[in-house]
Design a protein around this motif. Structure first.
Motif, PDB file in Angstrom:
ATOM      1  N   GLU A  26      50.139  33.290  33.238  1.00  0.00           N
ATOM      2  CA  GLU A  26      49.162  33.605  32.192  1.00  0.00           C
ATOM      3  C   GLU A  26      48.628  32.293  31.616  1.00  0.00           C
ATOM      4  O   GLU A  26      49.164  31.224  31.888  1.00  0.00           O
ATOM      5  N   ARG A 147      45.771  38.530  31.967  1.00  0.00           N
ATOM      6  CA  ARG A 147      44.945  38.382  33.173  1.00  0.00           C
ATOM      7  C   ARG A 147      44.944  39.664  34.003  1.00  0.00           C
ATOM      8  O   ARG A 147      44.145  39.810  34.917  1.00  0.00           O
ATOM      9  N   SER A 148      45.849  40.562  33.694  1.00  0.00           N
ATOM     10  CA  SER A 148      46.142  41.659  34.611  1.00  0.00           C
ATOM     11  C   SER A 148      45.441  42.981  34.311  1.00  0.00           C
ATOM     12  O   SER A 148      45.681  43.958  35.012  1.00  0.00           O
ATOM     13  N   THR A 150      42.235  43.966  34.496  1.00  0.00           N
ATOM     14  CA  THR A 150      40.962  44.274  35.158  1.00  0.00           C
ATOM     15  C   THR A 150      40.997  45.626  35.887  1.00  0.00           C
ATOM     16  O   THR A 150      41.998  45.952  36.519  1.00  0.00           O
ATOM     17  N   ALA A 191      40.463  41.889  30.829  1.00  0.00           N
ATOM     18  CA  ALA A 191      41.193  40.684  31.237  1.00  0.00           C
ATOM     19  C   ALA A 191      40.365  39.475  30.820  1.00  0.00           C
ATOM     20  O   ALA A 191      39.135  39.577  30.708  1.00  0.00           O
ATOM     21  N   HIS A 205      42.338  34.822  39.776  1.00  0.00           N
ATOM     22  CA  HIS A 205      43.521  35.212  38.995  1.00  0.00           C
ATOM     23  C   HIS A 205      43.360  36.605  38.366  1.00  0.00           C
ATOM     24  O   HIS A 205      44.342  37.317  38.189  1.00  0.00           O
ATOM     25  N   ILE A 206      42.118  36.954  38.000  1.00  0.00           N
ATOM     26  CA  ILE A 206      41.933  38.256  37.335  1.00  0.00           C
ATOM     27  C   ILE A 206      41.384  39.318  38.294  1.00  0.00           C
ATOM     28  O   ILE A 206      41.134  40.447  37.881  1.00  0.00           O
ATOM     29  N   THR A 207      41.199  38.971  39.569  1.00  0.00           N
ATOM     30  CA  THR A 207      40.729  39.974  40.543  1.00  0.00           C
ATOM     31  C   THR A 207      41.664  40.010  41.763  1.00  0.00           C
ATOM     32  O   THR A 207      42.528  40.867  41.851  1.00  0.00           O
ATOM     33  N   GLU A 209      44.288  38.329  42.684  1.00  0.00           N
ATOM     34  CA  GLU A 209      45.737  38.352  42.415  1.00  0.00           C
ATOM     35  C   GLU A 209      46.193  39.672  41.799  1.00  0.00           C
ATOM     36  O   GLU A 209      47.388  39.951  41.714  1.00  0.00           O
ATOM     37  N   GLN A 210      45.240  40.481  41.346  1.00  0.00           N
ATOM     38  CA  GLN A 210      45.572  41.804  40.802  1.00  0.00           C
ATOM     39  C   GLN A 210      45.299  42.901  41.850  1.00  0.00           C
ATOM     40  O   GLN A 210      45.267  44.088  41.513  1.00  0.00           O
TER      41      GLN A 210
END
Lengths: 310, 310
Positions: A26, A147-148, A150, A191, A205-207, A209-210
Motif C-alpha cells: 500500500e 489500492r484494492s 477497484t 482505489a 497496482h490498482i488494476t 495486481e487486483q
C-alpha cells in the motif's frame, strides 16, 4: 536478483499480526491503534544525493522534496499527516549552511501541512547526503482508500499533468492532501495511489495486481508542457505521450471511481479546484492487461510502460 | 559546526504543536493520538556500514543491531514496541544473500518482541549499506518515563555491566524491554534513559541538563569483563573504569528513583531477573556537575567522560 525480486523475498520473511490493516503493497502501512474512529498511517521515504537530487540542488528544494514524497503517500490513502522524524546521513565535511537550508525547506512545507517534526537523528554517510523521512498520519476508518477496491467499469481519473517532472516539478510539487481530503469526503474513490513511478507502472497496482485491466484513451491523458517541450527538443527524446505514461515522480493522484458519479465529480472539482486539472483517462476492464486507444488503433502497454503494436 | 551545534540549530527551526508530548531530547518522540490511555512512541535509528558494522559482520547480526537499537529506546520510555518500517540503502552490486541475512536477523528479533515489520523501502546508496529503522510503540500514559523527572537525592541505578561493547555486545545485545516493563509496573523510575553514548555522556541528560548533578561511587560501577580484558591488553588502552564510563553502545538502562525504595528494588530485582545485574552507582545532587568518588578522592568527570583531577 533485482529490487522487486528482493522485496518479494523479504515480504515472506516478515512477521504480521492483527493490528496491521495493510502493510507492504500500500502507499502507507495502516495500523489499528486502539482508537474506534481512526487508523494510523505510517510511511518512510528516503532521498539520496546523486540519485534523487544533485549536489547543486538548492537545499530548500531538497528538504521540500524529502517531506512531500511522504505527504503524497499519506494523501493517497485519504489521510492527514501529523508528525515526522528526520534521519539525515552526512559526509564529515558537510556544509552547515546547506544542511540548515535543507531543514528550512522541510520546516516550511511541514508547517504548511500542519506536520510536526518531532525529532530524528544525524548520522554519518561519508560519500553523500541521504535523508530518510518517517511520517505518521491518521485516517478516519471509513475514509481510508486502499489500492484494492477497484471494480470493472470504474472510471480512471488523474489529477494535474504528467511527464517531464525531471525539469523541476520533482523538487517543487505540492502533495495533493487537500484534494484527496475533498475526494474522500465527497466522492470516495474505489482505489487510489500517488504517481511516483509513472502512470503505466502505478496503474498496474490498482488494476492488473487486483486481477483487472485498464483501457486508456490517449487523447485524454494530460501531458505536461515539460514533457511536450522535451519531446520536441531532439529527435531521440521520448514522444510526449510516452513520457506522460512512463516518466516518474509526477506525484499526482490516480484513482478509480464509480462511472455514474464521473460527470458530477468533474463539475464540482472544477468549481473547487479551478487551478488543478482533473482528467478522466479511461476505464477499468475485467480482463487482466493494459491497453491504450489512439487515433491509429489500440495498443498494448507493457509493464515498463513502453507501447508496442498489438 | 559540530553535530550537537547543528542539532541545536535545527531544533529552533522545527514546528511544534499540542499533540507532541515530547520531541527532540527524549529517547523517543511521544505523541498524543486521541486515545485516553496510551501515548504513541515514535523513533528512528540508522546504522551505516563502516561505522556501526563492517562489511565482514555477519548479516544476521547487522539486522539484529538495526532493530534492537530502536527497541532499547522504546524500553527506556516504559513502552512496548508494536511496528516498524525498514529503509535499506544498497550499493548496485549488493549480495542478495547478505541482504536476506540482514532481514532474517531483523525478523527473528522482531518476532521475539512482537514487533510487526509493516513495510519500508529499498533505495540506492552506492558506496555502502545504510539501514534506517522507524519504530512505533505504545506506552500507558501513567507509565511513561521521561528524562526530566529526576529529583535531588534520587538513587542512580544501571542494569548489566558497562564498557567494551565493541568486542561483540554492540551486535548482540538484548533490549531491556521486559526489565523496563517490570520497573514501570513495580518501581516507577523518576527518569530513565538507555545507554548509547556511554554512562558519562548519557547521565548528563537526566542530571546536568535538568539543572542537577550526580556523584558516582567508582567501586559500585559494574565493569564488563570485556572492558577489563581490553584495559589489560596493552598499556595504551583505557583503564577499565574509564571504559565503563565512556564506551558507547552499552544499551543498558540508566535510571533514577526515590532512595527509599532502593533496597526493596534490589531485593525484588534479584528474584525476578537473577541473570541480570542491577547496580546502585550513586546519587543525584542538587548542584550542577558530575563527580566520581574513588579510593583516591573525588574527581570531576568532563562532558566527554574523561576524568581529571579536581
Amino acid at each position: 536478483m533485482n529490487e522487486l525480486e528482493l522485496i518479494d523475498k523479504i515480504k515472506k520473511l516478515l512477521p504480521q499480526n492483527e493490528s496491521v490493516i495493510a502493510g507492504i503493497g500500500e502507499d502507507c502501512a495502516v495500523i489499528d491503534f486502539k482508537n474506534s474512529d481512526y487508523w494510523l498511517l505510517f510511511k518512510t521515504d528516503a532521498i539520496v544525493e546523486g540519485i534523487h537530487f544533485t549536489s547543486g540542488t538548492e537545499p530548500e528544494k531538497v528538504g521540500h522534496k524529502a517531506i512531500v514524497r511522504c505527504l503524497s503517500d499519506i494523501a493517497a490513502m485519504g489521510g492527514k499527516p501529523t508528525s515526522a522524524l528526520i534521519t539525515i546521513g552526512l559526509p564529515k565535511d558537510f556544509s552547515p549552511e546547506y544542511v540548515e537550508g535543507i531543514y528550512n525547506g522541510m520546516s516550511k512545507v511541514a508547517n504548511r501541512y500542519s506536520v510536526v517534526i518531532v525529532g530524528g537523528e544525524t548520522t554519518t554517510n561519508p560519500e553523500r547526503i541521504l535523508i530518510s523521512v518517517a511520517m505518521l498520519g491518521i485516517v478516519e476508518k471509513d475514509k481510508c482508500v486502499f489500492r484494492s477496491g477497484t471494480k470493472p467499469g470504474d472510471a480512471i481519473f488523474v489529477t494535474g499533468e504528467l511527464g517531464g517532472s525531471i525539469e523541476g516539478k520533482h523538487l517543487e510539487f505540492e502533495p495533493r492532501i487537500k484534494e484527496a481530503q475533498w475526494l474522500v469526503n465527497n466522492f470516495k474513490p474505489s482505489a487510489m495511489i500517488d504517481l511516483s513511478d509513472g502512470l503505466a507502472s502505478d496503474l498496474r497496482h490498482i488494476t492488473i495486481e487486483q486481477g483487472l485491466g485498464a483501457e486508456l484513451l490517449a487523447s485524454a491523458i494530460p501531458i505536461s508542457d515539460s514533457a511536450k517541450r522535451r519531446s520536441r527538443s531532439n529527435s531521440s527524446s521520448k514522444p510526449a505521450l510516452t513520457a506522460a505514461l512512463t516518466d516518474g515522480e509526477d506525484f499526482e493522484l490516480l484513482f478509480t471511481i464509480n462511472p455514474k458519479v464521473a460527470v458530477d465529480l468533474l463539475d464540482k472539482w472544477k468549481k473547487t479546484f479551478p487551478d488543478l486539472k482533473l482528467s478522466c483517462i479511461g476505464k477499468v476492464m475485467d480482463v487482466v492487461g493494459f491497453k491504450i486507444r489512439t487515433k491509429n488503433g489500440i495498443f498494448d502497454v507493457t509493464e515498463y510502460g513502453y507501447i508496442h503494436f498489438a
